[in-house]
Design a protein around this motif. Sequence first.
Motif, PDB file in Angstrom:
ATOM      1  N   TYR A   1      -5.228   5.512  -7.559  1.00 46.32           N
ATOM      2  CA  TYR A   1      -6.062   4.847  -7.061  1.00 46.32           C
ATOM      3  C   TYR A   1      -7.193   5.586  -6.317  1.00 46.32           C
ATOM      4  CZ  TYR A   1      -8.872   1.251  -4.705  1.00 46.32           C
ATOM      5  OH  TYR A   1      -9.731   0.391  -3.982  1.00 46.32           O
TER       6      TYR A   1
ATOM      7  N   HIS B   1      -0.790   4.879  -5.328  1.00 48.15           N
ATOM      8  CA  HIS B   1      -2.001   5.378  -4.299  1.00 48.15           C
ATOM      9  C   HIS B   1      -2.878   6.489  -4.801  1.00 48.15           C
ATOM     10  CE1 HIS B   1      -3.894   5.373  -0.359  1.00 48.15           C
ATOM     11  NE2 HIS B   1      -3.445   6.465  -0.242  1.00 48.15           N
TER      12      HIS B   1
ATOM     13  N   TYR C   1      -3.693   0.130  -2.462  1.00 50.83           N
ATOM     14  CA  TYR C   1      -4.734   0.124  -3.270  1.00 50.83           C
ATOM     15  C   TYR C   1      -5.853  -0.031  -2.420  1.00 50.83           C
ATOM     16  CZ  TYR C   1      -1.760  -0.737  -7.351  1.00 50.83           C
ATOM     17  OH  TYR C   1      -1.022  -0.361  -8.332  1.00 50.83           O
TER      18      TYR C   1
END
Length: 134
Positions: A53, A50, A133
């Motif tokens: 991303y 996370h 994501y």
Amino acid sequence: MIIRSEDKVQVGGKNKPVWVLDTDALTVTYNTPDAEPSVTTFSSDHIKYHLHYSAEYRPARLKKLVNDGTILSYLTELDCSVAEAIERQVGKMLENDVEYIRAVAVGDLAKARGLENMDRLCAREPVYAAMVYV
């Protein structure tokens, strides 16, 4: 990537940011003038994915969370929510897995654990797509 809050605090005669997020080390540091810095380290894959991303696709969101001082609670809540979602999904998968139910019934715990681990890996993909994501 290291993101520092705009708010500063005097620590040992130096001006330091109140919050520091290190997306590579998976750490959140909280600096206060009267105490040692508090460093929280995350170890789960979903937090790592996370943060990487978000650093690439949503850096403004990370910067806002750091500046608002909500980054630690955000990541802690996300960590728990993703882990719980995966476990719920695995539970649903195992309820209908005849092979797993048979393995548990005959006491073949090695096979049952293997099937559980396989379902956990399968559950990660949709959970990560929905919660990590983003």
